[in-house]
Design an enzyme around this catalytic site. Sequence first.
Site, PDB file in Angstrom:
ATOM      1  N   CYS A   1       0.842  -1.198   0.000  1.00 13.25           N
ATOM      2  CA  CYS A   1       0.000   0.000   0.000  1.00 13.25           C
ATOM      3  C   CYS A   1       0.881   1.253   0.000  1.00 13.25           C
ATOM      4  CB  CYS A   1      -0.968  -0.025   1.185  1.00 13.25           C
ATOM      5  SG  CYS A   1      -2.377   1.094   0.984  1.00 13.25           S
ATOM      6  N   TYR A   2       0.950   2.002   1.116  1.00 15.77           N
ATOM      7  CA  TYR A   2       1.814   3.184   1.143  1.00 15.77           C
ATOM      8  C   TYR A   2       3.255   2.807   0.828  1.00 15.77           C
ATOM      9  CZ  TYR A   2       4.260   7.336   2.819  1.00 15.77           C
ATOM     10  OH  TYR A   2       5.068   8.450   2.896  1.00 15.77           O
TER      11      TYR A   2
ATOM     12  N   HIS B   1      -3.638  -5.347   0.706  1.00 14.25           N
ATOM     13  CA  HIS B   1      -3.048  -5.815   1.963  1.00 14.25           C
ATOM     14  C   HIS B   1      -3.070  -7.343   2.024  1.00 14.25           C
ATOM     15  CE1 HIS B   1      -2.578  -1.963   4.092  1.00 14.25           C
ATOM     16  NE2 HIS B   1      -3.604  -1.572   3.353  1.00 14.25           N
TER      17      HIS B   1
ATOM     18  N   GLU C   1      -1.723  -9.104   4.302  1.00 12.32           N
ATOM     19  CA  GLU C   1      -1.632  -9.572   5.681  1.00 12.32           C
ATOM     20  C   GLU C   1      -2.995  -9.788   6.341  1.00 12.32           C
ATOM     21  OE1 GLU C   1      -1.205  -5.007   5.922  1.00 12.32           O
ATOM     22  OE2 GLU C   1      -0.896  -6.647   4.499  1.00 12.32           O
TER      23      GLU C   1
ATOM     24  N   ASP D   1       3.083 -15.269  31.346  1.00 10.56           N
ATOM     25  CA  ASP D   1       4.408 -14.779  30.973  1.00 10.56           C
ATOM     26  C   ASP D   1       5.430 -15.003  32.082  1.00 10.56           C
ATOM     27  OD1 ASP D   1       2.996 -13.854  28.775  1.00 10.56           O
ATOM     28  OD2 ASP D   1       2.658 -11.895  29.683  1.00 10.56           O
TER      29      ASP D   1
ATOM     30  N   LYS E   1       2.198 -13.258  22.596  1.00  4.72           N
ATOM     31  CA  LYS E   1       1.641 -14.067  23.687  1.00  4.72           C
ATOM     32  C   LYS E   1       1.488 -15.537  23.307  1.00  4.72           C
ATOM     33  CE  LYS E   1      -0.163 -12.846  27.130  1.00  4.72           C
ATOM     34  NZ  LYS E   1       0.260 -12.735  28.553  1.00  4.72           N
TER      35      LYS E   1
END
Length: 525
Positions: free
Chosen positions: A93-94, A182, A184, A240, A381
């Site tokens: 894109c950009y 896009h 993604e 975590d 995560k």
Amino acid sequence: MTNTNDTNTASTQQETILILDFGSQYTQLIARRIREQNIYCEIYPHTLPLSQIEAIAPKGIILSGGPASVYEADAPKIDPKLFELETPILGICYGMQLMAALLAGGKVHPATQREYGHAPLQVLDATDPLFAGLSSRFSAWMSHGDRIEAPPVGFQTIAQTQNAPIAAMADPARAFYGLQFHPEVEHTEDADQILGNFTRRICGCRNAWTMRAFIARATTQIQERVGNERVLCAVSGGIDSMVLATLLHQAIGDALVPVFVDNGLLRKNEVAEVLKTCEQLGIPLVTVDAVEPFLNGLAGVTDPEKKRKVIGAQFIETFKATVQELGHSFRFLAQGTLYPDVIESVSVKGPSATIKTHHNVGGLPSDMPFELLEPFRELFKDEVRAVGAELNVPAHVLGRHPFPGPGLAVRILGEVTHERLEVLRSADAIFIAEIKKAGLYDEIWQALVVLLPVKSVGVMGDARTYENAVALRAVTSSDAMTADWARIPTDVLATISNRIINEVQGINRVVYDISSKPPSTIEWE
């Protein structure tokens, strides 16, 4: 959105795809999609100096999308010498428009018609490696107001849509590629295949980014950095910190001193559960009762950023006092900082603003007497969960919902007090118990209750009440970078509401938050 160089040395030790961020809301998705293919990648601001890019020596570079127009005076740019590194580059894109603007012969202009959403895309060159294995026509997700009018010298058009005659372009000789859409986002068909073609076929990456490989590398790095020093590890009971403590215990043994601080901001029965879990994992735990110092420090504090600063500073004071009591010197403080924490906490002029200061990233004082040890700083995560599974951490620990470092302090809007904490703790326990009872807990990424700084009129036992309102928040997600509100059945919500109002004194109204991220964050503060 950026990464930092102090503790993260992964880029110099393994194959890396470098993502330069121009402010796209989808930048994190690019990283997730690539990581899912067992290929390591990092996000850096577009302002990253060329010398640092050369030091990273990436196998490929991706220029993200962004909200700007390349012909604006203050549009974000890159050093044109980036194109002289002989490294494959994919502009999205950009990023594609910037390639066209910086390379000779390229022209970018406002489109006569903006293009947002699904668009049928026609592949013009089926032999191009970027589209290998894809059909000649598929649906792509567009989000742009500008378009390429002329590709740079050496490029050819390899795909088009009705509104974008140059929807994809390629310069195979230099391994430069541009996509107006896009790849993604899941709305683009075969999106994973496109990014996989770039990383594997064009950049030559292997699928070497596995959690088993990460553990081996992290263990070596920890041992080399720590040497004969001792390490304090902040254990909170969350995924975590539990996985971190397990990794450190296996890596450095008795040199690790895990410390669990009861700061009064934990969920109901959390202290007992943490002690039991650490006993199961064979991790010796030092427990510290610091409820009063934390709540005294939070007295009168209502601003969420100040809460984080107060909590961060008090943690350090608590650890300093603990060190004195233990009679040992400690050089390192280990924390379960994750990649999303880093991304959300660091602001880069142009692409993104600081959304919130995470307790374990930006909430700590600059003059603390410890060096931070953050082995998970490069992980999402779900990757930490995979590390935990490799380390045989119990499933009930790995399946726990995330819990913020500042605890319930950022789920109480306004001042944090003993009384308000008890109200929130009780409501929270009911919420969690009921979604578990309904078999929904594992489907939900994170569930929480927020105590609101408002009161509302109610009726209980034919009498007027004027009590607190709480908001239920439950979201589905894969990595917390984006999230959608969980569709909890209305009968379950009704049961939760009835129980909270009937059993928790001080609450007479329950609402359900149906905001997605973005635009909202998961936590309210």
